[in-house]
Motif scaffolding. Structure first.
Motif, PDB file in Angstrom:
ATOM      1  N   TYR A  34      43.614 -80.714 -38.107  1.00  0.00           N
ATOM      2  CA  TYR A  34      44.240 -81.123 -39.362  1.00  0.00           C
ATOM      3  C   TYR A  34      44.231 -82.639 -39.469  1.00  0.00           C
ATOM      4  O   TYR A  34      44.500 -83.336 -38.476  1.00  0.00           O
ATOM      5  CB  TYR A  34      45.685 -80.629 -39.438  1.00  0.00           C
ATOM      6  CG  TYR A  34      45.832 -79.185 -39.861  1.00  0.00           C
ATOM      7  CD1 TYR A  34      45.733 -78.819 -41.195  1.00  0.00           C
ATOM      8  CD2 TYR A  34      46.070 -78.184 -38.921  1.00  0.00           C
ATOM      9  CE1 TYR A  34      45.875 -77.495 -41.591  1.00  0.00           C
ATOM     10  CE2 TYR A  34      46.214 -76.863 -39.308  1.00  0.00           C
ATOM     11  CZ  TYR A  34      46.113 -76.525 -40.648  1.00  0.00           C
ATOM     12  OH  TYR A  34      46.254 -75.216 -41.026  1.00  0.00           O
ATOM     13  N   PHE A  35      43.979 -83.139 -40.664  1.00  0.00           N
ATOM     14  CA  PHE A  35      44.016 -84.575 -40.933  1.00  0.00           C
ATOM     15  C   PHE A  35      45.461 -85.067 -41.052  1.00  0.00           C
ATOM     16  O   PHE A  35      45.717 -86.263 -40.940  1.00  0.00           O
ATOM     17  CB  PHE A  35      43.235 -84.851 -42.222  1.00  0.00           C
ATOM     18  CG  PHE A  35      43.101 -86.309 -42.565  1.00  0.00           C
ATOM     19  CD1 PHE A  35      42.405 -87.171 -41.736  1.00  0.00           C
ATOM     20  CD2 PHE A  35      43.660 -86.819 -43.737  1.00  0.00           C
ATOM     21  CE1 PHE A  35      42.262 -88.519 -42.066  1.00  0.00           C
ATOM     22  CE2 PHE A  35      43.527 -88.155 -44.069  1.00  0.00           C
ATOM     23  CZ  PHE A  35      42.832 -89.012 -43.222  1.00  0.00           C
ATOM     24  N   ASP A  43      34.882 -90.453 -40.296  1.00  0.00           N
ATOM     25  CA  ASP A  43      36.092 -91.247 -40.078  1.00  0.00           C
ATOM     26  C   ASP A  43      37.339 -90.374 -40.025  1.00  0.00           C
ATOM     27  O   ASP A  43      38.252 -90.621 -39.210  1.00  0.00           O
ATOM     28  CB  ASP A  43      36.233 -92.300 -41.178  1.00  0.00           C
ATOM     29  CG  ASP A  43      35.170 -93.380 -41.076  1.00  0.00           C
ATOM     30  OD1 ASP A  43      34.445 -93.415 -40.058  1.00  0.00           O
ATOM     31  OD2 ASP A  43      35.040 -94.182 -42.024  1.00  0.00           O
ATOM     32  N   ASP A  44      37.389 -89.347 -40.879  1.00  0.00           N
ATOM     33  CA  ASP A  44      38.540 -88.441 -40.857  1.00  0.00           C
ATOM     34  C   ASP A  44      38.628 -87.714 -39.525  1.00  0.00           C
ATOM     35  O   ASP A  44      39.701 -87.594 -38.922  1.00  0.00           O
ATOM     36  CB  ASP A  44      38.438 -87.407 -41.981  1.00  0.00           C
ATOM     37  CG  ASP A  44      38.716 -88.000 -43.356  1.00  0.00           C
ATOM     38  OD1 ASP A  44      39.108 -89.178 -43.421  1.00  0.00           O
ATOM     39  OD2 ASP A  44      38.538 -87.276 -44.352  1.00  0.00           O
ATOM     40  N   VAL A  45      37.498 -87.195 -39.067  1.00  0.00           N
ATOM     41  CA  VAL A  45      37.506 -86.425 -37.822  1.00  0.00           C
ATOM     42  C   VAL A  45      37.790 -87.341 -36.627  1.00  0.00           C
ATOM     43  O   VAL A  45      38.499 -86.952 -35.689  1.00  0.00           O
ATOM     44  CB  VAL A  45      36.189 -85.659 -37.638  1.00  0.00           C
ATOM     45  CG1 VAL A  45      36.199 -84.858 -36.344  1.00  0.00           C
ATOM     46  CG2 VAL A  45      35.951 -84.716 -38.819  1.00  0.00           C
ATOM     47  N   ALA A  46      37.283 -88.564 -36.665  1.00  0.00           N
ATOM     48  CA  ALA A  46      37.590 -89.525 -35.600  1.00  0.00           C
ATOM     49  C   ALA A  46      39.090 -89.810 -35.539  1.00  0.00           C
ATOM     50  O   ALA A  46      39.672 -89.926 -34.446  1.00  0.00           O
ATOM     51  CB  ALA A  46      36.814 -90.820 -35.818  1.00  0.00           C
ATOM     52  N   ALA A  47      39.727 -89.915 -36.707  1.00  0.00           N
ATOM     53  CA  ALA A  47      41.177 -90.136 -36.748  1.00  0.00           C
ATOM     54  C   ALA A  47      41.925 -88.936 -36.167  1.00  0.00           C
ATOM     55  O   ALA A  47      42.911 -89.090 -35.436  1.00  0.00           O
ATOM     56  CB  ALA A  47      41.625 -90.404 -38.187  1.00  0.00           C
ATOM     57  N   ILE A  48      41.460 -87.720 -36.488  1.00  0.00           N
ATOM     58  CA  ILE A  48      42.081 -86.519 -35.923  1.00  0.00           C
ATOM     59  C   ILE A  48      41.969 -86.540 -34.405  1.00  0.00           C
ATOM     60  O   ILE A  48      42.942 -86.271 -33.682  1.00  0.00           O
ATOM     61  CB  ILE A  48      41.421 -85.248 -36.491  1.00  0.00           C
ATOM     62  CG1 ILE A  48      41.700 -85.130 -37.990  1.00  0.00           C
ATOM     63  CG2 ILE A  48      41.918 -84.007 -35.759  1.00  0.00           C
ATOM     64  CD1 ILE A  48      40.878 -84.047 -38.674  1.00  0.00           C
ATOM     65  N   ALA A  49      40.782 -86.872 -33.906  1.00  0.00           N
ATOM     66  CA  ALA A  49      40.559 -86.907 -32.457  1.00  0.00           C
ATOM     67  C   ALA A  49      41.496 -87.905 -31.782  1.00  0.00           C
ATOM     68  O   ALA A  49      42.098 -87.602 -30.736  1.00  0.00           O
ATOM     69  CB  ALA A  49      39.103 -87.261 -32.155  1.00  0.00           C
TER      70      ALA A  49
END
Length: 430
Positions: free
Chosen positions: A52-53, A92-98
């Motif tokens: 989830y973001f 960028d969204d998925v990197a932030a989730i990670a």
């Protein structure tokens, strides 16, 4: 003392935890108009993930994954992990989730770059070939559960703790005042009570109306307030490829992680015809319960006014909403695009749907709140099945112990404009 409406994942989890906590003082009645798991919980895809973001959703899901893991065998849970495979526009969204999963101690690996992504996935699936993807977030926790097995186990937990279960009982309304509900009116009689929990999945619109709550609300945004319908219906696009579930195995022949792919490459079918030149996304997993490889794609808005949708979203009046005409072609073409093993299986896609109708809030995230002083509403906005731990938190709130994890999902966030951040994913639940 407490009437719980709905014998799905949330209602049964709440009843179990409430009855367990209150012991001899517990007096919990669960009512359902049909039977245990007869609605959304019983046909849910069963995926359990933390992808989830929204920080509040990640924290809440980590709590639920803990519960799944503690009762894995009992609740038919398979902790195989989860793969979010993404195109560059979502990087960028998925990197932030990670990064934020790492911050809360949720085990995952983030792989960046097309070549590294391909290598990581080929180590799991030797025939992996999905085009247009440049990163993968591999959650080492999460996975999926067999839905009816877990719901029945929850029912056994609830009744074993002392809760009573009455099926075939439909709620017709409530008695009381604006300040407090004093009774639940059903077609089997009126039940006086001190507390009510409403956990009815896609039927929430109708129970919401019975409680005299607003059908349209003002939502504050950076651009000013807008008036929106409180509830919107979407048809979930899910089905089953009727192959041996073991066709979808990992390189060692075992159960693989759940796969979610978002690609921006043009998608072609088996005849080389263009299916779509827009970004597409699918998810899939092997599942003995569904008898094949089960999964889905983007939901479709129900294109008639909400007031005209059948009260029973899973009844005989609603099949025309369930699966769009193009879904099977897109989903099977995408499976073939992802893995060579699916070539030539497109005609084996099942005709029966496995998704039904979802009822979404204005921002597509849950509302967990108390109304009329003693009515606790669990409106999961179609995030529900994976959130098995919400019932434990609601049970605490029924007993007067507010939950920090549920606080970001209060109804007044709309008026305050304190909305959850939105991602670049095309899926309304991400």
């Amino acid at each position: 003392r407490t009437v719980v409406i709905g014998a799905g994942i949330h209602g049964l989890s709440t009843a179990w935890h409430l009855a367990s906590a209150e012991g001899d003082r517990a007096d919990v009645l669960v009512v359902d108009k049909d039977d245990v798991g007869a609605g959304a919980s019983g046909i849910a895809c069963g995926v359990v993930r933390n992808n989830y973001f929204q920080p509040a959703m990640r924290r809440l899901m980590a709590h639920s994954v803990d519960l799944w893991e503690r009762h894995a065998e009992e609740f038919s849970y398979h902790g195989v992990g989860y793969l979010q495979v993404s195109h560059e526009g979502m990087h960028d969204d998925v990197a932030a989730i990670a990064a934020e999963q790492e911050e809360i101690g949720y085990a995952s690996t983030f792989v960046e770059g097309a070549a590294a992504t391909h290598a990581h996935l080929r180590a799991i699936f030797p025939d992996w070939r999905a085009p247009g993807v440049t990163s993968v977030l591999h959650e080492h926790r999460g996975g999926f559960a067999n839905n009816m097995a877990s719901v029945r186990a929850l029912a056994a937990r609830a009744t074993g703790a002392g809760a009573r279960l009455a099926t075939g009982v439909s709620v017709r309304g409530f008695e009381g005042s604006a300040e407090r509900v004093t009774a639940v009116v059903t077609d089997a009689g009126t039940v006086r009570c001190d507390r009510v929990v409403v956990a009815v999945g896609p039927w929430i619109r109708d129970l919401w109306a019975m409680l005299d709550l607003p059908s349209r609300i003002d939502v504050a945004t950076p651009h000013g307030a807008t008036t929106r319908p409180m509830w919107q219906f979407m048809a979930l696009q899910e089905s089953t490829l009727k192959v041996d579930p073991s066709l979808l195995c990992d390189a060692a022949g075992g159960l693989p992680p759940v796969v979610h792919v978002d690609s921006d490459a043009p998608l072609l079918d088996g005849e080389g015809e263009l299916v779509t030149d827009r970004p597409w996304g699918i998810y899939f997993k092997p599942d003995e319960h569904f008898g094949g490889v089960q999964g889905g794609a983007m939901p479709l808005p129900v294109d008639r006014p909400a007031a005209d949708v059948a009260i029973d979203p899973y009844g005989p009046a609603s099949p025309e909403f369930v699966v769009g005409a193009d879904f099977h072609r897109l989903w099977t073409a995408a499976l073939v695009a992802c893995m060579e093993r699916f070539a030539g299986t497109e005609h084996l896609v099942g005709g029966e749907p496995s998704g039904g109708i979802g009822c979404f809030t204005p921002d597509a995230f849950p509302v967990f709140d108390t109304f009329h002083d003693n009515v606790h509403v669990v409106a999961d906005s179609n995030h529900g099945y994976k959130m098995i731990g919400v019932g434990a938190l609601v049970a605490d709130e029924v007993r007067g112990q507010p939950s920090d994890l549920l606080a970001p999902f209060r109804f007044d966030r709309y008026a305050r404009g304190d909305l959850h951040p939105t991602s670049n994913s095309p899926f309304p639940w991400s």
